[in-house]
Design a protein around this motif. Structure first.
Motif, PDB file in Angstrom:
ATOM      1  N   ASP A 102       0.822  -1.204   0.000  1.00  0.00           N
ATOM      2  CA  ASP A 102       0.000   0.000   0.000  1.00  0.00           C
ATOM      3  C   ASP A 102       0.858   1.256   0.000  1.00  0.00           C
ATOM      4  O   ASP A 102       0.507   2.260  -0.605  1.00  0.00           O
ATOM      5  N   GLU A 103       1.971   1.185   0.707  1.00  0.00           N
ATOM      6  CA  GLU A 103       2.896   2.314   0.757  1.00  0.00           C
ATOM      7  C   GLU A 103       4.278   1.781   1.101  1.00  0.00           C
ATOM      8  O   GLU A 103       4.400   0.685   1.668  1.00  0.00           O
ATOM      9  N   PRO A 104       5.344   2.476   0.755  1.00  0.00           N
ATOM     10  CA  PRO A 104       5.346   3.737   0.003  1.00  0.00           C
ATOM     11  C   PRO A 104       5.072   3.515  -1.481  1.00  0.00           C
ATOM     12  O   PRO A 104       5.286   2.419  -2.008  1.00  0.00           O
ATOM     13  N   ASN A 105       4.589   4.559  -2.151  1.00  0.00           N
ATOM     14  CA  ASN A 105       4.317   4.511  -3.583  1.00  0.00           C
ATOM     15  C   ASN A 105       5.643   4.596  -4.339  1.00  0.00           C
ATOM     16  O   ASN A 105       6.312   5.631  -4.341  1.00  0.00           O
ATOM     17  N   THR A 122       7.916   7.814  -5.364  1.00  0.00           N
ATOM     18  CA  THR A 122       9.241   7.952  -4.753  1.00  0.00           C
ATOM     19  C   THR A 122      10.320   8.135  -5.812  1.00  0.00           C
ATOM     20  O   THR A 122      11.213   8.989  -5.680  1.00  0.00           O
ATOM     21  N   ILE A 123      10.249   7.344  -6.894  1.00  0.00           N
ATOM     22  CA  ILE A 123      11.242   7.447  -7.968  1.00  0.00           C
ATOM     23  C   ILE A 123      11.152   8.804  -8.658  1.00  0.00           C
ATOM     24  O   ILE A 123      12.170   9.442  -8.962  1.00  0.00           O
ATOM     25  N   THR A 124       9.916   9.268  -8.906  1.00  0.00           N
ATOM     26  CA  THR A 124       9.727  10.554  -9.574  1.00  0.00           C
ATOM     27  C   THR A 124      10.287  11.700  -8.735  1.00  0.00           C
ATOM     28  O   THR A 124      11.004  12.569  -9.239  1.00  0.00           O
ATOM     29  N   VAL A 125       9.951  11.698  -7.458  1.00  0.00           N
ATOM     30  CA  VAL A 125      10.432  12.753  -6.563  1.00  0.00           C
ATOM     31  C   VAL A 125      11.950  12.704  -6.455  1.00  0.00           C
ATOM     32  O   VAL A 125      12.631  13.736  -6.479  1.00  0.00           O
ATOM     33  N   GLY A 146      17.102  14.967  -7.534  1.00  0.00           N
ATOM     34  CA  GLY A 146      18.464  14.777  -8.022  1.00  0.00           C
ATOM     35  C   GLY A 146      18.805  15.723  -9.160  1.00  0.00           C
ATOM     36  O   GLY A 146      19.927  16.248  -9.235  1.00  0.00           O
ATOM     37  N   LEU A 147      17.826  15.956 -10.059  1.00  0.00           N
ATOM     38  CA  LEU A 147      18.051  16.859 -11.191  1.00  0.00           C
ATOM     39  C   LEU A 147      18.321  18.287 -10.715  1.00  0.00           C
ATOM     40  O   LEU A 147      19.285  18.923 -11.145  1.00  0.00           O
ATOM     41  N   PHE A 148      17.458  18.779  -9.808  1.00  0.00           N
ATOM     42  CA  PHE A 148      17.650  20.135  -9.303  1.00  0.00           C
ATOM     43  C   PHE A 148      18.920  20.257  -8.461  1.00  0.00           C
ATOM     44  O   PHE A 148      19.610  21.277  -8.515  1.00  0.00           O
ATOM     45  N   SER A 149      19.246  19.213  -7.716  1.00  0.00           N
ATOM     46  CA  SER A 149      20.474  19.244  -6.921  1.00  0.00           C
ATOM     47  C   SER A 149      21.690  19.335  -7.821  1.00  0.00           C
ATOM     48  O   SER A 149      22.648  20.088  -7.548  1.00  0.00           O
ATOM     49  N   SER A 150      21.659  18.584  -8.915  1.00  0.00           N
ATOM     50  CA  SER A 150      22.780  18.616  -9.869  1.00  0.00           C
ATOM     51  C   SER A 150      22.903  19.986 -10.523  1.00  0.00           C
ATOM     52  O   SER A 150      24.013  20.519 -10.688  1.00  0.00           O
ATOM     53  N   MET A 151      21.754  20.584 -10.906  1.00  0.00           N
ATOM     54  CA  MET A 151      21.775  21.910 -11.525  1.00  0.00           C
ATOM     55  C   MET A 151      22.331  22.964 -10.568  1.00  0.00           C
ATOM     56  O   MET A 151      23.155  23.808 -10.938  1.00  0.00           O
ATOM     57  N   ILE A 152      21.892  22.909  -9.309  1.00  0.00           N
ATOM     58  CA  ILE A 152      22.388  23.860  -8.313  1.00  0.00           C
ATOM     59  C   ILE A 152      23.882  23.690  -8.090  1.00  0.00           C
ATOM     60  O   ILE A 152      24.632  24.663  -7.974  1.00  0.00           O
ATOM     61  N   PHE A 153      24.329  22.431  -8.063  1.00  0.00           N
ATOM     62  CA  PHE A 153      25.753  22.152  -7.851  1.00  0.00           C
ATOM     63  C   PHE A 153      26.589  22.707  -9.009  1.00  0.00           C
ATOM     64  O   PHE A 153      27.625  23.343  -8.806  1.00  0.00           O
TER      65      PHE A 153
END
Length: 246
Positions: free
Chosen positions: A214-217, A221-224, A229-236
C-alpha cells in the motif's frame, strides 16, 4: 440492543418519579457496536486484550521484512532476537522492555478505523509484513467480540442470581410474576450470548494477506527522487560555475 432489565424498568419510571426515585432508562444508551468503535483504540483494550497476544518486537523493534523469505529483521539496538532480550538503549521506555503506554502509542500508528454513512466499519492495519497485518486485523475483531460477550454474559448472570434471590424471599404473586418475566428475558439473553460467535462485529470481508504494498508509492518515490536529483545537480553545477575562480 439495550439491557432487558433497563427496558423493563422503563414502564415504571413515571410512577417512581412521583416517589422521588430515579429509575434508569435505556433511551440514550449506546449499543455495543458504538462503544466497541471507541474501545478498539483505547489503552485498556490494548493492554488487556491485544498486547498479551502479540509478539511485542514485531511492533516496537522491527526494522524490515524480507518478502522472498518471509523473514523479519529486528533493530539490534532495541531487541536482540538471538537472546530474546530488550536492550537498555531502547528509546521507548526508561526500562529495557517498552511500557504498555509506549507500545499503545506505536500501535495506534498501525490502525485506521472508518465508519461510513450506513454504519459499516472498515478496519485497516498497516505493517511491513502483510502476514502480521492480517493477524492483527483478525485479533482486533475476535477480541472485541469476546470482550463484550464476556461482559454481557457476566452482567446477565449477576442479574439472574439477584432475581432468583428476590424470587425466593417475596410472597406477593404480582411481584413474583414480574420477577419471572425479568428472569425469562435474562435467560433468553444468555442463550443468545452463548449462541452468537460474531457478538459485536461480523466480517463482511475477512482479513487477507495483501499481495501488493500500500505504501510507500514506488513510482511517486522514484519521480520525486529524480526531480530532486536533477535540481540538486543543476544547483551544484551553477554554484561551481559562479564560485570557482579557476
Amino acid at each position: 440492543s439495550s439491557g432487558t432489565i433497563n427496558s423493563a424498568l422503563q414502564q415504571y419510571s413515571g410512577l417512581a418519579g412521583l416517589a422521588g426515585v430515579n429509575v434508569p432508562t435505556a433511551g440514550g444508551e449506546l449499543t455495543n457496536s458504538q462503544k466497541a468503535y471507541k474501545k478498539l483504540t483505547s489503552l485498556s483494550f490494548f493492554q488487556n486484550e491485544i498486547m498479551p497476544f502479540i509478539f511485542l518486537p514485531n511492533l516496537m523493534a522491527l526494522d524490515s521484512w524480507e518478502s522472498r523469505t518471509n523473514s523479519l529483521i529486528y533493530d539490534k539496538t532495541i531487541f536482540d532476537i538471538n537472546s530474546n532480550t530488550w536492550m537498555t538503549s531502547s528509546p521507548y521506555s526508561l526500562e529495557a522492555k517498552p511500557s504498555a503506554q509506549a507500545s499503545f502509542s506505536k500501535f495506534k500508528e498501525h490502525i485506521t478505523l472508518n465508519e461510513d454513512d450506513e454504519g459499516f466499519i472498515q478496519i485497516s492495519v498497516k505493517h511491513q509484513s502483510p502476514f502480521i497485518a492480517k493477524k492483527w486485523s483478525a485479533l482486533l475483531i475476535d477480541n472485541i467480540n469476546s470482550f463484550y460477550k464476556q461482559k454481557d454474559k457476566l452482567e446477565s448472570e449477576k442479574a439472574v442470581s439477584y432475581l432468583n434471590e428476590k424470587l425466593a424471599t417475596t410472597n406477593l404473586s404480582e411481584l413474583k410474576q414480574s420477577i419471572n418475566n425479568l428472569l425469562q428475558d435474562e435467560i433468553q439473553k444468555l442463550t443468545l450470548i452463548e449462541a452468537t460467535e460474531s457478538y459485536v462485529y461480523e466480517f463482511i470481508d475477512y482479513p487477507a494477506v495483501m499481495e501488493f504494498n500500500d505504501e510507500p508509492n514506488r513510482i511517486f518515490t522514484i519521480t520525486v527522487s529524480f526531480i530532486f536529483g536533477l535540481f540538486s545537480s543543476m544547483i551544484f553545477v551553477l554554484a561551481k560555475y559562479y564560485f570557482t575562480k579557476d
